[in-house]
Write a protein that holds these residues in place. Structure first.
Motif, PDB file in Angstrom:
ATOM      1  N   LEU A   1       0.828  -1.196   0.000  1.00 24.60           N
ATOM      2  CA  LEU A   1       0.000   0.000   0.000  1.00 24.60           C
ATOM      3  C   LEU A   1       0.867   1.252   0.000  1.00 24.60           C
ATOM      4  N   LYS A   2       1.969   1.191   0.766  1.00 19.53           N
ATOM      5  CA  LYS A   2       2.835   2.362   0.862  1.00 19.53           C
ATOM      6  C   LYS A   2       3.747   2.489  -0.342  1.00 19.53           C
ATOM      7  N   GLU A   3       4.247   1.337  -0.841  1.00 14.33           N
ATOM      8  CA  GLU A   3       5.309   1.420  -1.837  1.00 14.33           C
ATOM      9  C   GLU A   3       4.821   1.303  -3.270  1.00 14.33           C
ATOM     10  N   ASN A   4       3.638   0.718  -3.437  1.00 12.95           N
ATOM     11  CA  ASN A   4       3.159   0.487  -4.799  1.00 12.95           C
ATOM     12  C   ASN A   4       1.953   1.375  -5.078  1.00 12.95           C
ATOM     13  N   GLU A   5       2.167   2.363  -5.909  1.00 14.52           N
ATOM     14  CA  GLU A   5       1.118   3.321  -6.247  1.00 14.52           C
ATOM     15  C   GLU A   5      -0.126   2.617  -6.791  1.00 14.52           C
ATOM     16  N   ALA A   6       0.103   1.565  -7.606  1.00 17.27           N
ATOM     17  CA  ALA A   6      -1.017   0.854  -8.224  1.00 17.27           C
ATOM     18  C   ALA A   6      -1.912   0.222  -7.157  1.00 17.27           C
ATOM     19  N   VAL A   7      -1.293  -0.355  -6.132  1.00 21.64           N
ATOM     20  CA  VAL A   7      -2.077  -0.999  -5.072  1.00 21.64           C
ATOM     21  C   VAL A   7      -2.908   0.052  -4.328  1.00 21.64           C
ATOM     22  N   TYR A   8      -2.285   1.182  -4.028  1.00 21.60           N
ATOM     23  CA  TYR A   8      -3.011   2.252  -3.328  1.00 21.60           C
ATOM     24  C   TYR A   8      -4.213   2.702  -4.152  1.00 21.60           C
ATOM     25  N   ASN A   9      -3.968   2.975  -5.424  1.00 20.40           N
ATOM     26  CA  ASN A   9      -5.067   3.413  -6.287  1.00 20.40           C
ATOM     27  C   ASN A   9      -6.175   2.380  -6.352  1.00 20.40           C
ATOM     28  N   TYR A  10      -5.764   1.133  -6.452  1.00 15.33           N
ATOM     29  CA  TYR A  10      -6.745   0.063  -6.583  1.00 15.33           C
ATOM     30  C   TYR A  10      -7.603  -0.045  -5.325  1.00 15.33           C
ATOM     31  N   VAL A  11      -6.946   0.011  -4.168  1.00 12.69           N
ATOM     32  CA  VAL A  11      -7.681  -0.122  -2.911  1.00 12.69           C
ATOM     33  C   VAL A  11      -8.645   1.043  -2.729  1.00 12.69           C
ATOM     34  N   MET A  12      -8.175   2.252  -3.050  1.00 13.69           N
ATOM     35  CA  MET A  12      -9.066   3.408  -2.948  1.00 13.69           C
ATOM     36  C   MET A  12     -10.254   3.234  -3.878  1.00 13.69           C
ATOM     37  N   TYR A  13      -9.963   2.796  -5.097  1.00 14.67           N
ATOM     38  CA  TYR A  13     -11.026   2.601  -6.074  1.00 14.67           C
ATOM     39  C   TYR A  13     -12.035   1.560  -5.565  1.00 14.67           C
ATOM     40  N   THR A  14     -11.488   0.496  -4.968  1.00 14.70           N
ATOM     41  CA  THR A  14     -12.352  -0.559  -4.434  1.00 14.70           C
ATOM     42  C   THR A  14     -13.301   0.005  -3.392  1.00 14.70           C
ATOM     43  N   LEU A  15     -12.739   0.764  -2.437  1.00 10.27           N
ATOM     44  CA  LEU A  15     -13.580   1.267  -1.354  1.00 10.27           C
ATOM     45  C   LEU A  15     -14.607   2.277  -1.859  1.00 10.27           C
ATOM     46  N   GLU A  16     -14.234   3.034  -2.876  1.00  5.56           N
ATOM     47  CA  GLU A  16     -15.178   4.018  -3.409  1.00  5.56           C
ATOM     48  C   GLU A  16     -16.336   3.361  -4.153  1.00  5.56           C
ATOM     49  N   ASN A  17     -16.074   2.194  -4.754  1.00  5.40           N
ATOM     50  CA  ASN A  17     -17.090   1.602  -5.628  1.00  5.40           C
ATOM     51  C   ASN A  17     -17.640   0.259  -5.162  1.00  5.40           C
ATOM     52  N   ALA A  18     -17.059  -0.297  -4.093  1.00 10.05           N
ATOM     53  CA  ALA A  18     -17.441  -1.657  -3.689  1.00 10.05           C
ATOM     54  C   ALA A  18     -18.935  -1.777  -3.443  1.00 10.05           C
ATOM     55  N   GLY A  19     -19.520  -0.763  -2.801  1.00 10.09           N
ATOM     56  CA  GLY A  19     -20.937  -0.844  -2.465  1.00 10.09           C
ATOM     57  C   GLY A  19     -21.804  -1.049  -3.688  1.00 10.09           C
ATOM     58  N   LYS A  20     -21.624  -0.186  -4.664  1.00 13.64           N
ATOM     59  CA  LYS A  20     -22.444  -0.240  -5.873  1.00 13.64           C
ATOM     60  C   LYS A  20     -22.194  -1.549  -6.636  1.00 13.64           C
ATOM     61  N   LEU A  21     -20.902  -1.892  -6.790  1.00  7.96           N
ATOM     62  CA  LEU A  21     -20.568  -3.085  -7.566  1.00  7.96           C
ATOM     63  C   LEU A  21     -21.017  -4.356  -6.860  1.00  7.96           C
ATOM     64  N   ALA A  22     -20.935  -4.372  -5.521  1.00  5.59           N
ATOM     65  CA  ALA A  22     -21.363  -5.545  -4.769  1.00  5.59           C
ATOM     66  C   ALA A  22     -22.852  -5.795  -4.987  1.00  5.59           C
ATOM     67  N   GLU A  23     -23.633  -4.720  -4.980  1.00  5.33           N
ATOM     68  CA  GLU A  23     -25.074  -4.864  -5.205  1.00  5.33           C
ATOM     69  C   GLU A  23     -25.335  -5.439  -6.601  1.00  5.33           C
ATOM     70  N   GLU A  24     -24.514  -5.006  -7.571  1.00  8.17           N
ATOM     71  CA  GLU A  24     -24.712  -5.481  -8.938  1.00  8.17           C
ATOM     72  C   GLU A  24     -24.496  -6.982  -9.073  1.00  8.17           C
ATOM     73  N   VAL A  25     -23.591  -7.533  -8.267  1.00  4.31           N
ATOM     74  CA  VAL A  25     -23.333  -8.963  -8.396  1.00  4.31           C
ATOM     75  C   VAL A  25     -24.072  -9.785  -7.337  1.00  4.31           C
ATOM     76  N   GLY A  26     -24.996  -9.153  -6.605  1.00  4.57           N
ATOM     77  CA  GLY A  26     -25.875  -9.937  -5.738  1.00  4.57           C
ATOM     78  C   GLY A  26     -25.528  -9.906  -4.258  1.00  4.57           C
ATOM     79  N   TYR A  27     -24.656  -8.992  -3.836  1.00  6.13           N
ATOM     80  CA  TYR A  27     -24.394  -8.862  -2.412  1.00  6.13           C
ATOM     81  C   TYR A  27     -25.031  -7.578  -1.888  1.00  6.13           C
ATOM     82  N   VAL A  28     -24.808  -7.299  -0.590  1.00  7.86           N
ATOM     83  CA  VAL A  28     -25.447  -6.150   0.025  1.00  7.86           C
ATOM     84  C   VAL A  28     -24.372  -5.161   0.453  1.00  7.86           C
ATOM     85  N   ALA A  29     -24.551  -3.894   0.096  1.00  2.09           N
ATOM     86  CA  ALA A  29     -23.545  -2.877   0.412  1.00  2.09           C
ATOM     87  C   ALA A  29     -23.545  -2.548   1.900  1.00  2.09           C
TER      88      ALA A  29
END
Lengths: 292, 321
Positions: free
Chosen positions: B274-302
């Motif tokens: 998370l600290k050393e790899n920019e890609a991982v940081y971006n990915y994790v942030m992206y995940t947290l920003e969108n997980a709720g919406k995307l989880a609902e799309e695939v059948g889970y609950v946000a």
């Protein structure tokens, strides 16, 4: 003197013919059973999956939207795997068979090797996956790469290839070898120019059946850490990859019915690949086959 | 014959080539932490639970359109298999359908791996019966335990509750390797394992077919599988801690009213990556920003939005941004 008791024969004739017919029927049933199951499978897969077979299916990566999902990464991954597995397993397998049949002295040691190879052929594929994970992925530091996957699959099918090749080499008549030696050929010349060409149909038939098995394997690849969602193609032997059976299995276990239909479409493609492989085996056999 | 010789030669050459490349490169993929140097945009290594996979697949798919240079493949080694790699530092993110176990924590510590637990979404384990079953109106946790646990004496519905018919029950359960089973084992089976005559399958669709096909069938699996098949199955309301019988729905799972069978889905991220790899940081942030919406799309609950916000703050802090 009458050697045959005709009276007796006549009396038994009806029941003998009857048994004959019953067994013929049973064997026909056995044959049909396999064919019917295959037919049902193909019918089910086609009716379920045909709707998804389009050009997009081949050119798209996997997706969470079934209508956009494709098997590009899986097909290319499988082809990369085969590009490693086929040469490696063929050369090692035929080499082993040649050594065991042509060079190795028939002693206790070679007998032990022989028994172990036969045993290896029966080891569950997941065990080979664990072996691949320890040796190729971790010890040899190949990572979860195409190379590690290809080597693991090679190991998996090696025993089958060795046994099939040995069988093929053994079926070359002794007279042909003797004739070659009589002409002054060395052992290697004999193997290269007489024995191998004569046994090629057998070796390739066995090997291609083994490759078909490798194409359909999921468990060992999952164990070595092959990926499931991949949105890029392998660039070299150290790239991560996914393969057809992994993608199909993943789709088949998803809750949405559309993904299960996608799995069916994937199965159709996999079946087609297998049919092509097997036809190649038949073609090669017909081309090289000679009767002695 | 000539053709054969040629092809044989070609094959030998290919093998030689392969062996040569194998010797040439001792360190193929490298460890996760140095993944950033790979390629232009770097890469993120994600593996783990097959339950969480659909969420991460969706995240990766969307992430790719914003960061086309970054490679974000997802594997499914299972929760346990994922942690095995994660605690060795081989992956950046490990998806899990249960919290990390003590022995896995210890392994991570031994290998000097520090990590952060992130909750992505909720899943509600749904207990279902056949559509024609009209007498099972609700079940308590005690009844579930009595029915499912190892050595259970329950054979017919009458053994569960008086007044229910004396017809033999058929049990369908996810395989013992799955996180779904682990969770059920923990909250219902008292960690003792499942009754021997239960039919197990790693493929939850088989369980759906099992319960749809047998009139006295009962089974449990993730909420998404119920949602997809709700016309063919009857879901059983479960009596929660407050004594109410609650059906799993988006609201009851999110609010925690559907308990104890709703469970969080996690991903674990390697702090060093998370600290050393920019890609991982971006990915994790992206995940947290969108997980709720995307989880609902695939059948889970946000999760409730503030929980994602809290986790985003936490990640920023760890990464020092």
């Amino acid at each position: 003197m009458n050697l045959v008791n005709k009276e007796q024969v006549k009396k038994k004739m009806a029941s003998r013919l009857f048994t004959n017919r019953i067994l013929q029927g049973l064997l026909l049933l056995a044959t049909l059973f396999g064919l019917i199951v295959l037919g049902v499978l193909i019918y089910r897969m086609t009716t379920q999956g045909i709707g998804y077979l389009s050009l997009d299916f081949f050119t798209n990566f996997a997706s969470r939207f079934p209508e956009q999902a494709g098997i590009k990464a899986a097909i290319v991954g499988t082809l990369w795997l085969m590009a490693v597995t086929i040469p490696v397993s063929l050369i090692l397998g035929v080499g082993t068979a040649l050594y065991l049949e042509e060079y190795a002295p028939k002693n206790r040691f070679t007998r032990i090797i022989q028994v172990n190879i036969a045993n290896l052929a029966g080891v569950p594929s997941i065990v080979f996956g664990l072996l691949g994970l320890t040796i190729f992925v971790r010890l040899a530091e190949m990572g979860q790469s195409v190379l590690a996957g290809g080597y693991t699959l090679s190991l998996l099918i090696l025993p089958v290839i060795v046994v099939a090749s040995q069988e093929a080499l053994r079926s070359v008549p002794k007279e042909m070898r003797d004739a070659s030696y009589a002409m002054g050929a060395t052992k290697w010349q004999t193997i290269q120019r007489v024995v191998l060409p004569a046994s090629i149909p057998g070796i390739l038939t066995g090997s291609i059946l083994a490759f078909s098995r490798a194409i359909g394997e999921t468990a060992p690849l999952i164990v070595i850490g092959a990926l499931t969602y991949v949105a890029f193609l392998p660039e070299n032997l150290y790239s991560g990859f996914t393969a057809m059976p992994i993608q199909i299995y993943n789709w088949a276990t998803r809750p949405q019915i559309e993904f299960q239909e996608l799995a069916a479409a994937g199965i159709i493609i996999l079946l087609l690949m297998l049919i092509i492989l097997n036809s190649i085996a038949v073609l090669i056999r017909n081309k090289f086959q000679k009767r002695y | 014959m000539k053709a054969f010789k040629k092809s044989a030669l070609l094959m030998m050459l290919t093998t030689l080539l392969i062996v040569a490349t194998a010797c040439g490169n001792g360190d193929g993929s490298g460890s996760a932490a140095e993944g950033g140097s790979e390629g232009k945009g770097g890469s993120v290594k994600i593996d783990g639970s097959s339950t969480v996979f659909p969420i991460m697949e969706a995240v990766s798919e969307e992430f790719k359109s914003e960061h086309p240079d970054v490679k974000v493949p997802v594997g499914v080694s299972g929760t346990g298999g994922g942690f095995e790699q994660f605690t060795k530092g081989e992956t950046d993110l490990s998806n899990a359908s249960r919290p990390i176990k003590e022995e896995e924590k210890k392994l991570a510590e031994e290998n000097g791996i520090e990590y952060t637990e992130l909750t992505l979404a909720f899943d509600g384990l749904s207990v279902v019966v056949n559509k024609e079953n009209d007498f099972v109106d609700q079940l308590t946790v005690e009844e579930l335990t009595k029915m499912w646990k190892k050595g259970s004496k329950v054979k017919t519905w009458a053994d569960v509750r008086e007044g229910w018919p004396e017809e033999e029950i058929k049990f369908f359960s996810p395989g013992t390797d799955s996180g779904t089973f682990d969770y059920f084992n923990e909250v219902i089976l008292e960690e003792k394992g499942i009754r021997k005559d239960a039919q197990l399958s790693e493929n939850d669709n088989i369980l759906v077919k099992g319960v749809t096909g047998s009139q006295n069938g009962i089974g449990f699996f993730g909420y998404a599988y119920y949602l997809e098949n709700k016309d063919n199955l009857t879901v059983v309301p479960i009596v929660n801690e407050a004594g109410e019988a609650v059906k799993p729905t988006g609201e009851t799972i999110q609010s925690g009213k559907y308990n104890p069978l709703s469970r969080p889905l996690f991903t674990y991220v390697n702090n060093k990556s998370l600290k050393e790899n920019e890609a991982v940081y971006n990915y994790v942030m992206y995940t947290l920003e969108n997980a709720g919406k995307l989880a609902e799309e695939v059948g889970y609950v946000a999760l409730p939005q503030e929980q994602y916000d809290k986790q985003i703050e936490k990640i920023k802090e760890i990464a020092g941004k």
